[in-house]
Design an enzyme around this catalytic site. Structure first.
Site, PDB file in Angstrom:
ATOM      1  N   LYS A   1       6.033  12.382  -2.299  1.00 19.26           N
ATOM      2  CA  LYS A   1       6.268  11.192  -1.467  1.00 19.26           C
ATOM      3  C   LYS A   1       7.752  10.875  -1.434  1.00 19.26           C
ATOM      4  O   LYS A   1       8.406  10.816  -2.485  1.00 19.26           O
ATOM      5  CB  LYS A   1       5.495  10.000  -2.028  1.00 19.26           C
ATOM      6  CG  LYS A   1       5.731   8.722  -1.243  1.00 19.26           C
ATOM      7  CD  LYS A   1       4.931   7.570  -1.813  1.00 19.26           C
ATOM      8  CE  LYS A   1       5.450   6.244  -1.298  1.00 19.26           C
ATOM      9  NZ  LYS A   1       4.751   5.101  -1.887  1.00 19.26           N
TER      10      LYS A   1
ATOM     11  N   HIS B   1      15.144   3.914   2.322  1.00 18.70           N
ATOM     12  CA  HIS B   1      15.168   2.512   1.897  1.00 18.70           C
ATOM     13  C   HIS B   1      16.025   1.782   2.927  1.00 18.70           C
ATOM     14  O   HIS B   1      17.225   2.044   3.035  1.00 18.70           O
ATOM     15  CB  HIS B   1      15.771   2.453   0.491  1.00 18.70           C
ATOM     16  CG  HIS B   1      15.867   1.081  -0.101  1.00 18.70           C
ATOM     17  ND1 HIS B   1      14.793   0.209  -0.141  1.00 18.70           N
ATOM     18  CD2 HIS B   1      16.899   0.430  -0.703  1.00 18.70           C
ATOM     19  CE1 HIS B   1      15.172  -0.917  -0.744  1.00 18.70           C
ATOM     20  NE2 HIS B   1      16.444  -0.808  -1.083  1.00 18.70           N
TER      21      HIS B   1
ATOM     22  N   HIS C   1       0.830  -1.202   0.000  1.00 19.87           N
ATOM     23  CA  HIS C   1       0.000   0.000   0.000  1.00 19.87           C
ATOM     24  C   HIS C   1       0.871   1.261   0.000  1.00 19.87           C
ATOM     25  O   HIS C   1       2.076   1.192   0.266  1.00 19.87           O
ATOM     26  CB  HIS C   1      -0.923   0.011   1.225  1.00 19.87           C
ATOM     27  CG  HIS C   1      -0.171  -0.023   2.527  1.00 19.87           C
ATOM     28  ND1 HIS C   1       0.396  -1.169   3.017  1.00 19.87           N
ATOM     29  CD2 HIS C   1       0.134   0.958   3.419  1.00 19.87           C
ATOM     30  CE1 HIS C   1       1.008  -0.909   4.162  1.00 19.87           C
ATOM     31  NE2 HIS C   1       0.871   0.383   4.432  1.00 19.87           N
TER      32      HIS C   1
ATOM     33  N   THR D   1       1.945   4.510  -4.525  1.00 18.44           N
ATOM     34  CA  THR D   1       2.917   4.459  -5.633  1.00 18.44           C
ATOM     35  C   THR D   1       4.032   3.460  -5.337  1.00 18.44           C
ATOM     36  O   THR D   1       4.422   3.259  -4.188  1.00 18.44           O
ATOM     37  CB  THR D   1       3.571   5.844  -5.846  1.00 18.44           C
ATOM     38  OG1 THR D   1       4.030   6.331  -4.584  1.00 18.44           O
ATOM     39  CG2 THR D   1       2.620   6.840  -6.468  1.00 18.44           C
ATOM     40  N   ARG D   2       4.550   2.859  -6.406  1.00 20.74           N
ATOM     41  CA  ARG D   2       5.755   2.034  -6.347  1.00 20.74           C
ATOM     42  C   ARG D   2       6.605   2.378  -7.569  1.00 20.74           C
ATOM     43  O   ARG D   2       6.079   2.621  -8.656  1.00 20.74           O
ATOM     44  CB  ARG D   2       5.414   0.537  -6.399  1.00 20.74           C
ATOM     45  CG  ARG D   2       4.753  -0.007  -5.140  1.00 20.74           C
ATOM     46  CD  ARG D   2       5.733  -0.066  -3.993  1.00 20.74           C
ATOM     47  NE  ARG D   2       5.209  -0.678  -2.768  1.00 20.74           N
ATOM     48  CZ  ARG D   2       4.609  -0.028  -1.777  1.00 20.74           C
ATOM     49  NH1 ARG D   2       4.382   1.268  -1.853  1.00 20.74           N
ATOM     50  NH2 ARG D   2       4.215  -0.670  -0.700  1.00 20.74           N
TER      51      ARG D   2
ATOM     52  N   LYS E   1       7.396  -4.121  -8.449  1.00 23.79           N
ATOM     53  CA  LYS E   1       7.449  -3.952  -9.912  1.00 23.79           C
ATOM     54  C   LYS E   1       7.459  -5.279 -10.647  1.00 23.79           C
ATOM     55  O   LYS E   1       7.074  -5.374 -11.792  1.00 23.79           O
ATOM     56  CB  LYS E   1       8.679  -3.106 -10.297  1.00 23.79           C
ATOM     57  CG  LYS E   1       9.989  -3.752  -9.887  1.00 23.79           C
ATOM     58  CD  LYS E   1      11.209  -2.901 -10.185  1.00 23.79           C
ATOM     59  CE  LYS E   1      11.509  -1.853  -9.145  1.00 23.79           C
ATOM     60  NZ  LYS E   1      11.705  -2.341  -7.740  1.00 23.79           N
TER      61      LYS E   1
ATOM     62  N   CYS F   1       4.670   0.655   6.499  1.00 30.39           N
ATOM     63  CA  CYS F   1       4.595  -0.525   5.636  1.00 30.39           C
ATOM     64  C   CYS F   1       5.707  -1.482   6.072  1.00 30.39           C
ATOM     65  O   CYS F   1       6.485  -1.144   6.969  1.00 30.39           O
ATOM     66  CB  CYS F   1       4.824  -0.009   4.219  1.00 30.39           C
ATOM     67  SG  CYS F   1       4.425  -1.122   2.889  1.00 30.39           S
TER      68      CYS F   1
HETATM   69  C1  FAD Z   1       7.342   1.296   2.006  1.00 32.58           C
HETATM   70  C2  FAD Z   1       7.585   0.345   0.897  1.00 32.58           C
HETATM   71  C3  FAD Z   1       8.009   0.840  -0.328  1.00 32.58           C
HETATM   72  C4  FAD Z   1       8.281  -0.020  -1.378  1.00 32.58           C
HETATM   73  N1  FAD Z   1       8.655   0.498  -2.580  1.00 32.58           N
HETATM   74  C5  FAD Z   1       8.803  -0.316  -3.650  1.00 32.58           C
HETATM   75  C6  FAD Z   1       9.034   0.239  -4.937  1.00 32.58           C
HETATM   76  O1  FAD Z   1       9.078   1.460  -5.096  1.00 32.58           O
HETATM   77  N2  FAD Z   1       9.157  -0.613  -5.969  1.00 32.58           N
HETATM   78  C7  FAD Z   1       9.071  -1.964  -5.821  1.00 32.58           C
HETATM   79  O2  FAD Z   1       9.201  -2.681  -6.818  1.00 32.58           O
HETATM   80  N3  FAD Z   1       8.844  -2.523  -4.604  1.00 32.58           N
HETATM   81  C8  FAD Z   1       8.695  -1.727  -3.529  1.00 32.58           C
HETATM   82  N4  FAD Z   1       8.412  -2.248  -2.292  1.00 32.58           N
HETATM   83  C9  FAD Z   1       8.344  -3.710  -2.125  1.00 32.58           C
HETATM   84  C10 FAD Z   1       6.992  -4.257  -2.556  1.00 32.58           C
HETATM   85  O3  FAD Z   1       5.966  -3.400  -2.206  1.00 32.58           O
HETATM   86  C11 FAD Z   1       6.848  -5.658  -1.989  1.00 32.58           C
HETATM   87  O4  FAD Z   1       7.897  -6.447  -2.537  1.00 32.58           O
HETATM   88  C12 FAD Z   1       5.525  -6.292  -2.325  1.00 32.58           C
HETATM   89  O5  FAD Z   1       4.466  -5.450  -2.016  1.00 32.58           O
HETATM   90  C13 FAD Z   1       5.390  -7.622  -1.573  1.00 32.58           C
HETATM   91  O6  FAD Z   1       4.155  -8.214  -1.920  1.00 32.58           O
HETATM   92  P1  FAD Z   1       3.654  -9.534  -1.216  1.00 32.58           P
HETATM   93  O7  FAD Z   1       2.523 -10.067  -2.022  1.00 32.58           O
HETATM   94  O8  FAD Z   1       4.820 -10.427  -0.957  1.00 32.58           O
HETATM   95  O9  FAD Z   1       3.146  -9.072   0.248  1.00 32.58           O
HETATM   96  P2  FAD Z   1       1.746  -8.391   0.643  1.00 32.58           P
HETATM   97  O10 FAD Z   1       1.279  -7.494  -0.429  1.00 32.58           O
HETATM   98  O11 FAD Z   1       1.875  -7.891   2.017  1.00 32.58           O
HETATM   99  O12 FAD Z   1       0.736  -9.629   0.628  1.00 32.58           O
HETATM  100  C14 FAD Z   1       0.724 -10.643   1.583  1.00 32.58           C
HETATM  101  C15 FAD Z   1      -0.723 -11.021   1.803  1.00 32.58           C
HETATM  102  O13 FAD Z   1      -0.797 -12.211   2.574  1.00 32.58           O
HETATM  103  C16 FAD Z   1      -1.924 -12.113   3.414  1.00 32.58           C
HETATM  104  N5  FAD Z   1      -1.748 -13.068   4.509  1.00 32.58           N
HETATM  105  C17 FAD Z   1      -0.718 -13.113   5.384  1.00 32.58           C
HETATM  106  N6  FAD Z   1      -0.896 -14.111   6.269  1.00 32.58           N
HETATM  107  C18 FAD Z   1      -2.062 -14.720   5.959  1.00 32.58           C
HETATM  108  C19 FAD Z   1      -2.801 -15.798   6.523  1.00 32.58           C
HETATM  109  N7  FAD Z   1      -2.373 -16.473   7.602  1.00 32.58           N
HETATM  110  N8  FAD Z   1      -3.995 -16.131   5.961  1.00 32.58           N
HETATM  111  C20 FAD Z   1      -4.452 -15.453   4.861  1.00 32.58           C
HETATM  112  N9  FAD Z   1      -3.778 -14.427   4.311  1.00 32.58           N
HETATM  113  C21 FAD Z   1      -2.622 -14.051   4.838  1.00 32.58           C
HETATM  114  C22 FAD Z   1      -1.901 -10.650   3.849  1.00 32.58           C
HETATM  115  O14 FAD Z   1      -3.147 -10.209   4.339  1.00 32.58           O
HETATM  116  C23 FAD Z   1      -1.481  -9.957   2.567  1.00 32.58           C
HETATM  117  O15 FAD Z   1      -2.612  -9.520   1.817  1.00 32.58           O
HETATM  118  C24 FAD Z   1       8.132  -1.420  -1.213  1.00 32.58           C
HETATM  119  C25 FAD Z   1       7.681  -1.927   0.005  1.00 32.58           C
HETATM  120  C26 FAD Z   1       7.400  -1.055   1.051  1.00 32.58           C
HETATM  121  C27 FAD Z   1       6.919  -1.610   2.362  1.00 32.58           C
END
Ligand code: FAD
Length: 373
Positions: free
Chosen positions: A264, A268, A46, A49-50, A345, A312
């Site tokens: 924003k 990092h 969330h 933007t990314r 990304k 985050c």
């Molecule tokens: C501040 C910040 C800035 C970033 N900036 C960038 C950027 O500019 N560019 C870029 O490429 N990347 C960026 N990233 C990294 C990127 O956002 C993450 O790599 C990516 O969002 C990870 O996605 P995910 O699906 O692994 O995790 P999430 O999106 O967190 O998804 C995990 C999901 O699992 C669910 N879940 C967990 N446990 C359970 C359970 N027991 N039962 C059911 N559901 C469950 C959660 O509710 C959640 O919806 C950034 C990250 C952050 C925090």
């Protein structure tokens, strides 16, 4: 209740929503489960933007993967009928030998990507919002830009549903266990049987690896939106690209143009270790002040009133690469953790990779950086 699926995807954030979409499109019977209603503000995806960029400073091996990700984001945009990407170009700024500059340059050169090397004066002339120090240079890459993460997750989920996936929200998985060659997944509401399980639980991944310990750690990260204090137009996306800075050796921050909600910026790394269930969401005055200090040096017109913050989580590995590999003890379970603070990304292509690994056991892309090591 027991229902049989080809694949269950646990977690429907960036990686899980894309995986569910690609698996359903390939004709699999898919169940996607999430403890909340995605897109939501409790995980890693969330904050409006990314950054997406091609001259990949972390390693040139990411370049073919990001190129495929760009194609898939464009396809998703046209299928979903909404804007997911805004091209702004990108600047990686630091001393010539810094990881940010040297890394981006290496990827651009090895892969023949369009780029320019700009002096500090050229950066100031072309992008007056930015104020690099004299000894800094920048790698300019024209394809970089912004993804809108909530819209990306929503679009993947909407298409997954259209292709026949079952999605269940607000249903935490409490446990999973091997069931012959398949898996049995227990949630607060039921029991589901599947041939394969994709663990895409973001910062909660470790709590779902019951019988193995992998070196994931969760890091708290703050996103800040500041009102520009003067020359607001210099932060428009036409005049201000995304920018990543190595402002001191091994210390990074990054920023975006003003899309209407303020400028924003964020550090990092350098965040506290966190427990995803007890994350501190308040942002202290000392954190705000240290961000302002960076703005005074490098974005002097950005540091007006603080409009908002959002906390985050990064899920890091010690080498800051990703983890995409079967569970060490249960080959029917695929662990998908592309984070270490730079995974979003890639989520479009990660969805495709997951589908390939589940359907064929291999991917057309080189995943050797992301295997258990
Ligand atoms: C501040 C910040 C800035 C970033 N900036 C960038 C950027 O500019 N560019 C870029 O490429 N990347 C960026 N990233 C990294 C990127 O956002 C993450 O790599 C990516 O969002 C990870 O996605 P995910 O699906 O692994 O995790 P999430 O999106 O967190 O998804 C995990 C999901 O699992 C669910 N879940 C967990 N446990 C359970 C359970 N027991 N039962 C059911 N559901 C469950 C959660 O509710 C959640 O919806 C950034 C990250 C952050 C925090």
């Amino acid at each position: 209740m027991e229902t049989v699926f080809d694949v269950i995807v646990l977690g429907l954030g960036a990686m899980g929503s894309a995986s569910t979409c690609h698996l359903a499109r390939a004709g699999k019977r898919v169940l996607g489960l999430d403890r909340f209603t995605p897109p939501h503000v409790f995980g890693s995806s969330h904050g409006q933007t990314r950054i997406i960029r091609e001259a990949y400073l972390e390693h040139p091996a990411y370049v073919p993967m990001i190129q495929r990700a760009y194609d898939l984001w464009h396809e998703l945009e046209s299928e979903a009928g909404r804007q997911l990407f805004l091209r702004t170009g990108g600047l990686m700024v630091g001393k010539p030998e810094s990881a940010v500059v040297a890394g981006a340059r290496r990827s651009a050169e090895e892969h023949g990507l369009r780029h320019e090397i700009l002096s500090a004066d050229e950066v100031k002339r072309r992008f007056p919002a930015l104020a690099p120090q004299e000894e800094m240079i920048a790698v300019w890459e024209p394809r970089a830009g912004i993804l809108f993460p909530e819209a990306c997750v929503e679009s993947h989920l909407a298409l997954a549903r259209r292709y026949g996936a079952s999605l269940r929200f607000n249903e935490p998985v409490t446990r999973w266990e091997p069931d012959g060659d398949g898996v049995r997944v227990l949630t607060t509401d039921g029991v589901f049987i599947s041939r394969r399980l994709v663990l895409a639980a973001g910062p909660w991944i470790r709590s779902l690896l019951f019988d193995v310990d992998l070196p994931f750690s969760v890091e708290r990260q703050v996103q800040y939106w500041f009102e520009p204090c003067s020359n607001r137009e210099q932060f428009n996306p036409e005049r201000c690209p995304i920018h990543i800075w190595e402002h001191a050796r091994g210390r990074f921050f990054y920023g975006f143009p003003d899309l209407g909600n303020g400028v924003k910026v964020a550090l990092h790394h350098e965040g506290d270790l966190a427990d995803p269930d007890k994350l501190r969401r308040e942002v202290g005055p000392e954190e705000i002040e240290s961000m302002r200090e960076l703005l005074r040096s490098f974005l002097p017109q950005a540091g007006g009133a603080l409009r908002s913050t959002a906390v985050c989580m990064y899920t890091n590995l010690p080498d800051h690469h990703f983890f995409i590999d079967p569970h060490p003890r249960h080959p029917q379970v695929l662990i998908v953790s592309p984070c270490s603070g730079h995974g979003f990304k890639f989520s479009s292509v990660v969805g495709e990779i997951v589908e390939e690994l589940i359907s064929k056991g291999s991917s057309r892309l080189d995943l050797s950086l992301f295997r258990r090591r």
